[in-house]
Motif scaffolding. Structure first.
Motif, PDB file in Angstrom:
ATOM      1  N   UNK A  15      42.909  41.067  43.368  1.00 26.05           N
ATOM      2  CA  UNK A  15      42.774  40.905  44.821  1.00 26.05           C
ATOM      3  C   UNK A  15      41.955  39.661  45.159  1.00 26.05           C
ATOM      4  N   UNK A  16      40.905  39.425  44.366  1.00 26.07           N
ATOM      5  CA  UNK A  16      40.076  38.235  44.592  1.00 26.07           C
ATOM      6  C   UNK A  16      40.878  36.963  44.330  1.00 26.07           C
ATOM      7  N   UNK A  17      41.712  36.992  43.290  1.00 24.68           N
ATOM      8  CA  UNK A  17      42.542  35.827  42.960  1.00 24.68           C
ATOM      9  C   UNK A  17      43.577  35.562  44.052  1.00 24.68           C
ATOM     10  N   UNK A  59      54.939  50.478  37.514  1.00 20.67           N
ATOM     11  CA  UNK A  59      54.141  50.107  38.674  1.00 20.67           C
ATOM     12  C   UNK A  59      52.789  49.571  38.223  1.00 20.67           C
ATOM     13  N   UNK A  60      52.478  48.370  38.634  1.00 21.67           N
ATOM     14  CA  UNK A  60      51.227  47.729  38.241  1.00 21.67           C
ATOM     15  C   UNK A  60      50.241  47.807  39.404  1.00 21.67           C
ATOM     16  N   UNK A  61      49.065  48.356  39.115  1.00 25.09           N
ATOM     17  CA  UNK A  61      48.041  48.465  40.148  1.00 25.09           C
ATOM     18  C   UNK A  61      47.182  47.206  40.153  1.00 25.09           C
ATOM     19  N   UNK A  62      46.883  46.723  41.343  1.00 26.15           N
ATOM     20  CA  UNK A  62      46.050  45.535  41.476  1.00 26.15           C
ATOM     21  C   UNK A  62      44.587  45.891  41.239  1.00 26.15           C
TER      22      UNK A  62
END
Length: 212
Positions: free
Chosen positions: A122-124, A114-117
């Motif tokens: 989020x900006x991208x 699981x990859x956390x943002x």
């Protein structure tokens, strides 16, 4: 000499991670300038963390191997024990215990997928949603100015940094961002454009290559 980008649809698979990486790198560079002593400590800690990560990777591999061996041994004992459970009660218990330990080793060896943002991710993502609405127009670099989307014109002295990623050129100017795809460069080639902006950057702005 004019370098013209004819904007086409942006690729989210390259846009999001590469813009995120550039935003993170810019934040780091600004922070390094403002807090050099702090970053000396951070760099030392990162070296130790990298070593710890390598040790952890080897440990995961070792536990995975243990898990395989224990499962093989457990099933080797379990099958005959099930045929005569009363006479082979102890081997049955041992095999069950061994299989359980093997499963635990496997679970310990597994890495979380699981990859956390991050805030940069989020900006991208938000920026990409805005770029999806940009019409197919042109961006032009001349000898004395840059003509951006929406009839926005800036001088080279207004540029803070240009990040070069695998697929993009990312301009940071006046705390704003402009993202151009390399494939959209219609005049000259990418190498010639990089040479051009490198020449223009002297004593004005920084070229940061993060394509590797």
């Amino acid at each position: 000499m004019e370098f013209i980008f004819i904007l086409t649809k942006y690729n989210d698979k390259s846009f999001k991670p590469q813009v995120s990486k550039a935003l993170e790198k810019r934040t780091e560079l600004v922070s390094r300038t403002e807090h050099p002593q702090m970053w000396k400590c951070v760099d030392k800690m990162n070296l130790k963390a990298k070593a710890s990560e390598e040790v952890l990777k080897k440990r995961h591999s070792r536990y995975k191997l243990y898990g395989i061996l224990l499962l093989i041994l457990g099933f080797f004992l379990l099958i005959p024990s099930l045929m005569e459970p009363r006479e082979m009660l102890i081997p049955l218990l041992v095999s069950t215990f061994t299989i359980g330990i093997g499963i635990l080793n496997f679970r310990y060896a597994r890495k979380s997928k699981k990859v956390k943002l991050t805030s940069f991710d989020k900006a991208a993502i938000k920026l990409f949603s805005e770029y999806e609405k940009i019409p197919m127009v042109t961006v032009t670099f001349t000898n004395d100015k840059v003509q951006l989307v929406g009839n926005v014109t800036i001088g080279y002295s207004e540029i803070e940094k240009i990040f070069i990623t695998e697929d993009l050129f990312i301009l940071i100017w006046n705390k704003r961002i402009a993202v151009l795809q390399k494939k959209d460069l219609s005049s000259y080639n990418v190498e010639e454009f990089i040479s051009f902006i490198t020449y223009k950057s002297h004593n004005l702005f920084e070229i940061v290559n993060i394509s590797e």
